[in-house]
Motif scaffolding. Structure first.
Motif, PDB file in Angstrom:
ATOM      1  N   PRO A   1       0.828  -1.212   0.000  1.00  0.00           N
ATOM      2  CA  PRO A   1       0.000   0.000   0.000  1.00  0.00           C
ATOM      3  C   PRO A   1       0.858   1.255   0.000  1.00  0.00           C
ATOM      4  O   PRO A   1       1.982   1.259   0.490  1.00  0.00           O
ATOM      5  CB  PRO A   1      -0.782  -0.117   1.319  1.00  0.00           C
ATOM      6  CG  PRO A   1      -0.028  -1.096   2.149  1.00  0.00           C
ATOM      7  CD  PRO A   1       0.771  -1.966   1.231  1.00  0.00           C
ATOM      8  N   THR A   2       0.335   2.329  -0.565  1.00  0.00           N
ATOM      9  CA  THR A   2       1.047   3.603  -0.553  1.00  0.00           C
ATOM     10  C   THR A   2       0.962   4.181   0.856  1.00  0.00           C
ATOM     11  O   THR A   2       0.138   3.754   1.678  1.00  0.00           O
ATOM     12  CB  THR A   2       0.390   4.605  -1.517  1.00  0.00           C
ATOM     13  OG1 THR A   2      -0.947   4.849  -1.040  1.00  0.00           O
ATOM     14  CG2 THR A   2       0.349   4.068  -2.931  1.00  0.00           C
TER      15      THR A   2
ATOM     16  N   GLU B   1      -0.255   7.026   1.608  1.00  0.00           N
ATOM     17  CA  GLU B   1      -1.593   7.619   1.760  1.00  0.00           C
ATOM     18  C   GLU B   1      -2.600   6.542   2.179  1.00  0.00           C
ATOM     19  O   GLU B   1      -3.439   6.775   3.048  1.00  0.00           O
ATOM     20  CB  GLU B   1      -2.080   8.267   0.448  1.00  0.00           C
ATOM     21  CG  GLU B   1      -1.391   9.562   0.092  1.00  0.00           C
ATOM     22  CD  GLU B   1      -0.109   9.323  -0.697  1.00  0.00           C
ATOM     23  OE1 GLU B   1       0.318   8.147  -0.820  1.00  0.00           O
ATOM     24  OE2 GLU B   1       0.475  10.316  -1.181  1.00  0.00           O
ATOM     25  N   GLN B   2      -2.489   5.368   1.557  1.00  0.00           N
ATOM     26  CA  GLN B   2      -3.426   4.285   1.903  1.00  0.00           C
ATOM     27  C   GLN B   2      -3.216   3.828   3.344  1.00  0.00           C
ATOM     28  O   GLN B   2      -4.170   3.562   4.066  1.00  0.00           O
ATOM     29  CB  GLN B   2      -3.252   3.105   0.937  1.00  0.00           C
ATOM     30  CG  GLN B   2      -3.820   3.399  -0.441  1.00  0.00           C
ATOM     31  CD  GLN B   2      -3.357   2.372  -1.477  1.00  0.00           C
ATOM     32  OE1 GLN B   2      -2.298   1.741  -1.346  1.00  0.00           O
ATOM     33  NE2 GLN B   2      -4.153   2.208  -2.528  1.00  0.00           N
ATOM     34  N   ARG B   3      -1.963   3.795   3.762  1.00  0.00           N
ATOM     35  CA  ARG B   3      -1.695   3.376   5.148  1.00  0.00           C
ATOM     36  C   ARG B   3      -2.208   4.425   6.134  1.00  0.00           C
ATOM     37  O   ARG B   3      -2.818   4.112   7.151  1.00  0.00           O
ATOM     38  CB  ARG B   3      -0.197   3.135   5.346  1.00  0.00           C
ATOM     39  CG  ARG B   3       0.295   1.867   4.622  1.00  0.00           C
ATOM     40  CD  ARG B   3       1.804   1.740   4.699  1.00  0.00           C
ATOM     41  NE  ARG B   3       2.293   1.717   6.054  1.00  0.00           N
ATOM     42  CZ  ARG B   3       3.447   2.248   6.452  1.00  0.00           C
ATOM     43  NH1 ARG B   3       4.248   2.823   5.578  1.00  0.00           N
ATOM     44  NH2 ARG B   3       3.812   2.190   7.705  1.00  0.00           N
TER      45      ARG B   3
ATOM     46  N   ILE C   1      -7.173  12.494   1.767  1.00  0.00           N
ATOM     47  CA  ILE C   1      -6.927  11.044   1.825  1.00  0.00           C
ATOM     48  C   ILE C   1      -7.958  10.343   2.722  1.00  0.00           C
ATOM     49  O   ILE C   1      -7.782   9.186   3.109  1.00  0.00           O
ATOM     50  CB  ILE C   1      -5.484  10.716   2.297  1.00  0.00           C
ATOM     51  CG1 ILE C   1      -5.220  11.231   3.716  1.00  0.00           C
ATOM     52  CG2 ILE C   1      -4.454  11.268   1.328  1.00  0.00           C
ATOM     53  CD1 ILE C   1      -4.020  10.577   4.360  1.00  0.00           C
TER      54      ILE C   1
END
Ligand code: PLP
Length: 434
Positions: A8-9, A11-13, A312
């Motif tokens: 995951p990026t 931002e996703q984390r 986000i």
């Protein structure tokens, strides 16, 4: 090489809203170009204003007008946290008059403005003049005709409001929805106008900026965009250098200094980080602490387009009022992009737990935002070991200095603090049984 498609990026984390430890890929191991002049200028300005500050705030007489905090050994906290090296607290929670890390920068910017108005009006003839004239009737009459505006989550407003009102400016603080009631009341007691916004910090800044600048004699202290604040905050680095030297604590390649600072819009921690890198170069490693729901500086440092936390999917909701900022200062992020070692994010419960832990171990009282640094060393030595390895620091932890910056709390009313402690006690018990 096959790209790791499933990882995951950042931002996703972050969007999960859970605490994480982020290492800055753009961090530079080499010391930055020397740029000390602006910081030394700010320090000199604060020094020449020191007699003025004693006159305005007689409680500063014992420090000859310097607004500074002690560097404290905290052996009982160190034992509780099981941290290697020497654990110290930079006790900005105890800064006189304004009670937070926002004091140096805030006072510096207002004094800059007062100085230039007084020089232009012929009240001061040069920077060698007697600055106590700024507390005299002629200066007060001048300042009363000028509007001083600022937007704040609380503590910057306290800093600007107190010095602005003491000098006689028409002072107006725009408070975001996160600001605590007692901070607003305290300002009103000083004769400061407080405008309450139902919106978050970034929107309060936009409104405050527009309203102040609509007044031809308006001056807006712009926390999103202010070199005067930034270099004022950075003065802390020069003061810390002297305090460490006095305590005979070395900082060099063999004796690294790791610093953990709570972060909101980025100005105060950014200025401190910038100053520390100027003073100690590659031997200092700065980590910022942000709420898991408001990691705006992490986003702004890793992406120059500076996304907001809302972009986000986070909500910016946190009990850490001073850190409740959705959008970082791009000006600050651009200055520290290669100087910041990393950021870790924290849950609100862990802030209360650590606030309670500091009281239980060292009998030191701080506010929740200011507790974000406390878990820094333990987080670095558990989640940040890649950093220690990549920087060649693994074998040096025993001779390192771990410095937690406690950024506010002196002015918190007793009843509020009691509530913090109760919540901290519950959070500690819950975390123990988790
Ligand atoms: C107690 C405390 N700590 C840290 C900060 C972070 O400072 P900045 O918003 O400049 O990043 C603030 C900001 O108000 C604060 O009040």
């Amino acid at each position: 090489m096959v790209p790791a498609q499933n990882s995951p990026t950042i931002e996703q984390r972050l969007a999960l809203g859970k605490p994480l430890f982020w290492l800055n890929p753009a961090y530079s191991q080499t010391a930055p170009e020397p740029q000390l002049q602006d910081i030394e200028d700010a320090a000199a300005r604060l020094q020449r204003c020191a007699p003025l500050l004693v006159r305005l705030f007689p409680e500063l007489a014992h420090s000859q007008g310097l607004i500074e905090s002690p560097l404290l050994p905290v052996p009982a906290l160190q034992q509780a946290l099981a941290v290697p090296g020497t654990l110290l607290l930079k006790a900005d929670h105890d800064l006189p008059i304004a009670g937070s890390v926002k004091a140096r920068g805030g006072f510096h910017e207002v004094l800059c403005h007062a100085e230039s108005l007084a020089l232009a009006a012929g009240i001061l003839h040069s920077t060698d003049d007697d600055y106590q004239k700024l507390a005299g009737p002629e200066a007060r009459t001048l300042f009363a005709q000028h509007l001083l505006g600022v937007a704040s989550t609380g503590n910057l407003g306290l800093s600007i409001g107190v010095i602005g009102a003491a000098l006689g400016f028409d002072t107006c603080v725009h408070m975001s929805s996160d600001a605590k009631e007692w901070k607003k009341q305290r300002l009103r007691n000083f004769g400061v106008r407080v405008i309450e916004h139902a919106s978050d910090y970034s929107a309060a800044v936009a409104r405050g900026r527009a309203e102040t600048q609509a007044n031809p004699r308006g001056y807006f202290v712009d926390d999103e965009n202010s070199p005067r604040l930034f270099y004022g905050y950075a003065v802390a680095a020069l003061r810390l250098r002297d305090q460490l030297a006095k305590a005979r604590i070395p900082v060099d390649a063999e004796h690294p200094l790791m610093v953990y600072i709570p972060c909101g819009v980025g100005g105060a921690p950014g200025g401190i980080c910038f100053g520390l890198k100027q003073v100690f170069g590659a031997a200092v490693h700065c980590f910022f602490a942000e709420p898991a729901q408001a990691p705006c500086v992490l986003l702004g440092v890793q992406d120059p387009s500076t996304p907001s936390v809302y972009d986000i999917g986070l909500n910016c909701q946190t009990e850490a009022d001073g850190l409740a900022v959705g959008l970082a200062s791009e000006w600050v992020c651009s200055r520290i992009r290669s100087q910041l070692a990393g950021v870790y994010t924290v849950s609100d419960d862990s802030l209360y737990r650590d606030l309670y832990r500091l009281q239980a171990s060292e009998q030191i009282a701080i506010e929740p935002s200011a507790a974000a640094g406390i878990q820094g060393p333990a987080r670095l030595f558990s989640e940040g070991t890649d950093y220690l390895r990549s920087q060649g620091l693994e074998s040096l932890s025993g001779q390192s200095t771990q410095l937690i910056w406690t950024t506010g709390g002196r002015l918190v009313p007793d009843a509020e603090y009691k509530n913090f402690l109760e919540r901290g006690k519950i959070a500690s018990n819950e975390m123990l049984t988790d």
